[in-house]
Scaffold this motif. Structure first.
Motif, PDB file in Angstrom:
ATOM      1  N   ARG A  52      43.969  44.400  32.724  1.00  0.00           N
ATOM      2  CA  ARG A  52      43.477  43.449  31.725  1.00  0.00           C
ATOM      3  C   ARG A  52      44.475  43.190  30.605  1.00  0.00           C
ATOM      4  O   ARG A  52      44.219  42.387  29.717  1.00  0.00           O
TER       5      ARG A  52
ATOM      6  N   HIS B  17      34.957  44.465  48.411  1.00  0.00           N
ATOM      7  CA  HIS B  17      35.474  45.751  48.882  1.00  0.00           C
ATOM      8  C   HIS B  17      36.776  46.068  48.159  1.00  0.00           C
ATOM      9  O   HIS B  17      37.343  47.121  48.335  1.00  0.00           O
TER      10      HIS B  17
ATOM     11  N   THR C 237      43.522  53.072  47.397  1.00  0.00           N
ATOM     12  CA  THR C 237      43.868  51.671  47.207  1.00  0.00           C
ATOM     13  C   THR C 237      45.341  51.512  46.864  1.00  0.00           C
ATOM     14  O   THR C 237      45.811  52.074  45.889  1.00  0.00           O
TER      15      THR C 237
ATOM     16  N   PRO D 135      46.223  42.162  41.932  1.00  0.00           N
ATOM     17  CA  PRO D 135      45.432  43.007  41.038  1.00  0.00           C
ATOM     18  C   PRO D 135      45.851  44.472  41.113  1.00  0.00           C
ATOM     19  O   PRO D 135      46.154  44.978  42.186  1.00  0.00           O
ATOM     20  N   ILE D 136      45.887  45.107  39.974  1.00  0.00           N
ATOM     21  CA  ILE D 136      46.237  46.524  39.918  1.00  0.00           C
ATOM     22  C   ILE D 136      44.947  47.314  39.699  1.00  0.00           C
ATOM     23  O   ILE D 136      44.180  46.999  38.797  1.00  0.00           O
ATOM     24  N   PRO D 137      44.670  48.303  40.550  1.00  0.00           N
ATOM     25  CA  PRO D 137      43.382  49.013  40.442  1.00  0.00           C
ATOM     26  C   PRO D 137      43.320  49.944  39.237  1.00  0.00           C
ATOM     27  O   PRO D 137      43.163  51.146  39.382  1.00  0.00           O
TER      28      PRO D 137
ATOM     29  N   ILE E 192      38.891  47.041  45.198  1.00  0.00           N
ATOM     30  CA  ILE E 192      38.737  47.728  43.934  1.00  0.00           C
ATOM     31  C   ILE E 192      39.702  47.184  42.871  1.00  0.00           C
ATOM     32  O   ILE E 192      39.464  47.288  41.676  1.00  0.00           O
ATOM     33  N   GLY E 193      40.771  46.532  43.326  1.00  0.00           N
ATOM     34  CA  GLY E 193      41.713  45.908  42.391  1.00  0.00           C
ATOM     35  C   GLY E 193      41.075  44.760  41.627  1.00  0.00           C
ATOM     36  O   GLY E 193      41.231  44.616  40.414  1.00  0.00           O
TER      37      GLY E 193
ATOM     38  N   PRO F 162      41.707  49.210  35.221  1.00  0.00           N
ATOM     39  CA  PRO F 162      41.274  48.161  34.285  1.00  0.00           C
ATOM     40  C   PRO F 162      42.146  48.065  33.040  1.00  0.00           C
ATOM     41  O   PRO F 162      42.328  46.981  32.495  1.00  0.00           O
TER      42      PRO F 162
ATOM     43  N   VAL G   4      37.904  44.359  41.107  1.00  0.00           N
ATOM     44  CA  VAL G   4      36.887  44.934  40.251  1.00  0.00           C
ATOM     45  C   VAL G   4      37.503  45.403  38.933  1.00  0.00           C
ATOM     46  O   VAL G   4      36.965  45.182  37.853  1.00  0.00           O
ATOM     47  N   ALA G   5      38.681  46.011  39.046  1.00  0.00           N
ATOM     48  CA  ALA G   5      39.370  46.485  37.841  1.00  0.00           C
ATOM     49  C   ALA G   5      39.693  45.313  36.933  1.00  0.00           C
ATOM     50  O   ALA G   5      39.737  45.447  35.719  1.00  0.00           O
TER      51      ALA G   5
END
Lengths: 336, 331
Positions: free
Chosen positions: A268, B218, B263, A260-262, B220-221, A264, B223-224
């Motif tokens: 996405r 915890h 992060t 995952p890349i922080p 944040i990736g 959005p 969550v994004a």
């Protein structure tokens, strides 16, 4: 100069069960050269054999096939004195810092013992000075604040620093760090990684960083190299920057897409991961050819028996027969 | 604002012990939007698990809800969760709100097959009309989480991988068709590819079935990737609340900013990453004023004295920080 040469390394674990002896072939023909003073990352999911490789490198277990050469000498043929030197020169930092420290000994005791055991002639004052230096090196200052504490009185990040200080006291040439930050809070992780990178720069220690977390690799290895492992084999190897931004092996591509890349907006709009199966197959049912053939969209029948001859070279190596059919993937340019 | 499903009203939770008491959650007020994925982000000890356990009246002992209320909106019916007793509570749990616990691998009974465990739960909630209907429902649920129902029915937990068990738990949480599912660090022990796969399924469950999800994490990736709304928590309080795009774009609160900037990301160069200085707060001994002030770059005198209230600074954007004290209306 090559500090470590690993050739055709194989590891099979045997266990006696109800159905006789069961053998699990965990590492298969792993080739890897490590230069003196480099930082190398070994990346893979659980069960890919990365920790086994780390334990083999540190000499905690012996391989069932293949050779490991340390400074040109084959480890299986060394004398006891040479083996002792090797054990001292190659140190291991474990994942669980709490389990790695004796809970009924103070930090001072934990740091004193390895120095005394290896330098019998040193006086107490000399050892104390060494402990002080090492504590300062890992950023545990003021030193007096920590020496008389027990492991449970420190935070995860501080304990990990103690482990690094303990390892430094033996003046190692190689440090193998196995998931050193996976049990530490996010806001503290980065400082541990930076500490590892600084040890490499200041003391020229070779660092082997083992992790499942691709997003942290760059912060440790910088311009260094990384190996991607899957079910006991190295599937891709090259400069970390190249492998992360332009992964070529279908497995590496899936892995990097999944991180995952922080942000959005970017996260996405990423394409879907496309695999035949989401489950990692049991290592006992691995095909004789490419280990990834069962899940790969680009695999054909030949892949299941195809064998890569040699993965040992300085360039970007990809172990894939159908590489031409795999579309290129660009993880996005870094803002540099 | 859209429909609200859950409302935390000034919730304070204390762990009362002989020598001292710990305030794990302090004056926590937040509305959870219906049909959305709301993420509670915070490091260990930030109180995220504690505050949502109040929603199931399942705060672990010796924790107590010492102030405030948690309301659940069941259609027009406003349920005060903290006032539910015995049978009402038993009916409420799992059929209105279910939870996928952290390390849920170990929440399955190792001595029962998956089918029997599902059957037992449905049976005690009077949710079995007939065996055929029940089997049909199970097949539907396992299909939803892409598990081979035939194989999983007869399996014991030890015969499945971590990712499969996690998906069994998600199916389990859906069993009684609740309105809200709480997911506590649902993928911490799992590999990245499995993690991505599970979150794709969770977003499908949210979009296609209209389930409201609360995600505690915890990371944040993650969550994004999935969250509609985000509440950033620190030392038992909400520091900032906004929709995902606004939060990441504006990152107004110094802690939110620090968390995002600390992060690691495969796209960020090492220079772009900055750790948050200092150590996480010790809830036994919280600093005065704003709990984040010892680690904050923008700390002012007032921060060490007064706790900043949660205030509105934009459309559904709330923040608890003295930096934004003047130009905004109070909540």
């Amino acid at each position: 100069m090559k500090i470590l040469e690993i050739e055709k390394l194989n590891m099979t674990f045997s266990s006696r069960g109800l159905n006789g002896v069961e053998r699990v072939h965990v590492l298969r023909d792993v080739d890897l050269d490590i230069d003196e003073g480099e930082i190398l990352a070994i990346v893979g999911e659980s069960g890919c054999g990365k920790t086994t490789l780390g334990r083999l490198i540190t000499g905690l277990i012996s391989p069932t096939g293949g050779t490991i050469k340390f400074l040109g000498k084959d480890l299986s043929k060394t004398s006891n004195a040479e083996k002792k030197l090797y054990r001292k020169s190659v140190q291991f930092i474990q994942q669980d810092s709490y389990a790695a420290l004796n809970p009924v000994k103070t930090i001072y005791q934990s740091l004193y013992a390895p120095i005394k055991a290896n330098n019998k002639k040193l006086s107490r004052e000399e050892i104390d000075a060494m402990i002080g230096d090492n504590m300062e090196m890992v950023g545990l200052t003021p030193v007096e604040l920590y020496l008389n504490k027990y492991p449970h009185q420190l935070s995860g990040g501080q304990r990990q620093r103690v482990l690094i200080a303990r390892v430094l006291s033996l003046k190692p040439k190689i440090i193998v760090a196995d998931e050193p930050i996976s049990m530490i809070d996010v806001s503290l992780r980065l400082s541990i990684l930076k500490l590892l990178a600084s040890l490499n720069q200041k003391l020229n220690i070779t660092i082997v960083y083992i992790t499942h977390d691709l997003s942290t690799v760059k912060y440790v290895v910088g311009e260094g190299r990384m190996a991607v492992m899957y079910l006991g084999e190295i599937v891709e190897f090259g400069k970390a920057k190249d492998v992360i931004v332009h992964p070529k092996h279908p497995y590496t591509q899936a892995l990097i897409l999944s991180v995952p890349i922080p942000d959005p907006v970017i996260e996405r709009s990423k394409p879907e991961v496309r695999l035949k199966s989401m489950e990692i197959p049991d290592i006992r049912n691995r095909s004789d050819g490419c280990a990834f053939a069962d899940r790969c969209l680009y695999a054909d029948e030949e892949c299941k028996t195809w064998k890569l001859a040699n993965t040992n070279s300085d360039e970007h190596i990809v172990c894939c027969k159908n590489l031409r059919e795999v579309p290129s993937y660009d993880a996005g340019e870094t803002n540099e | 604002m859209n429909d609200i499903l859950v409302s935390f009203d000034n919730v304070t939770i204390d762990y009362v012990m002989k020598k001292q008491s710990l305030r794990a959650v302090r004056d926590f007020s937040l509305d959870i939007e219906k049909g959305k994925i709301t993420a509670f982000v915070g490091e260990s000890g930030s109180g995220k698990t504690t505050v949502v356990s109040a929603l199931l009246q399942a705060i672990s002992s010796p924790g107590k809800l010492t102030q405030g209320n948690v309301y659940f909106f069941d259609g027009d019916n406003k349920i005060d969760v903290s006032a539910l007793k015995n049978e009402q509570l038993r009916k409420f749990r799992w059929s209105k709100v279910s939870m996928v616990f952290q390390a849920s691998q170990s929440t399955l009974n190792p001595l029962m097959t998956i089918y029997d465990q599902f059957y037992e739960t449905a049976y005690y909630h009077d949710a079995i009309a007939s065996k055929e209907k029940f089997d049909e429902r199970l097949n539907y649920l396992f299909d939803l989480v892409k598990l081979d129902a035939k194989r999983v029915f007869k399996a014991y937990p030890h015969q499945m991988s971590g990712g499969m068990k996690q998906r069994v738990m998600i199916a389990f949480a859906l069993l009684l068709n609740p309105d809200l599912i709480i997911l506590d660090e649902p993928t911490t022990a799992l590999d990245v590819i499995t993690q991505k796969y599970i979150f794709n399924q969770l977003t499908d469950i949210n979009k296609n079935l209209g389930k409201t999800l609360i995600l505690l994490t915890h990371d944040i990736g993650i969550v994004a990737k999935v969250a509609d709304n985000i509440a950033v928590m620190y030392a038992g309080s909400v520091m900032e609340y906004a929709d995902a795009y606004t939060l990441f774009k504006e990152k107004k609160h110094p802690y939110t900013r620090g968390l995002i900037e600390a992060t690691p990301s495969i796209l960020k160069s090492p220079e772009e990453i900055q750790p948050i200085e200092g150590n996480p707060p010790d809830i036994r001994n919280l600093p005065s004023g704003c709990p984040f002030h010892p680690r904050c770059k923008y700390c002012m005198d007032i921060c060490t004295e007064q706790r900043p209230p949660l205030q509105k600074i934009g459309d559904e954007h709330y923040i608890s920080c003295h930096l934004y004290a003047n130009n905004t209306q109070k909540l």
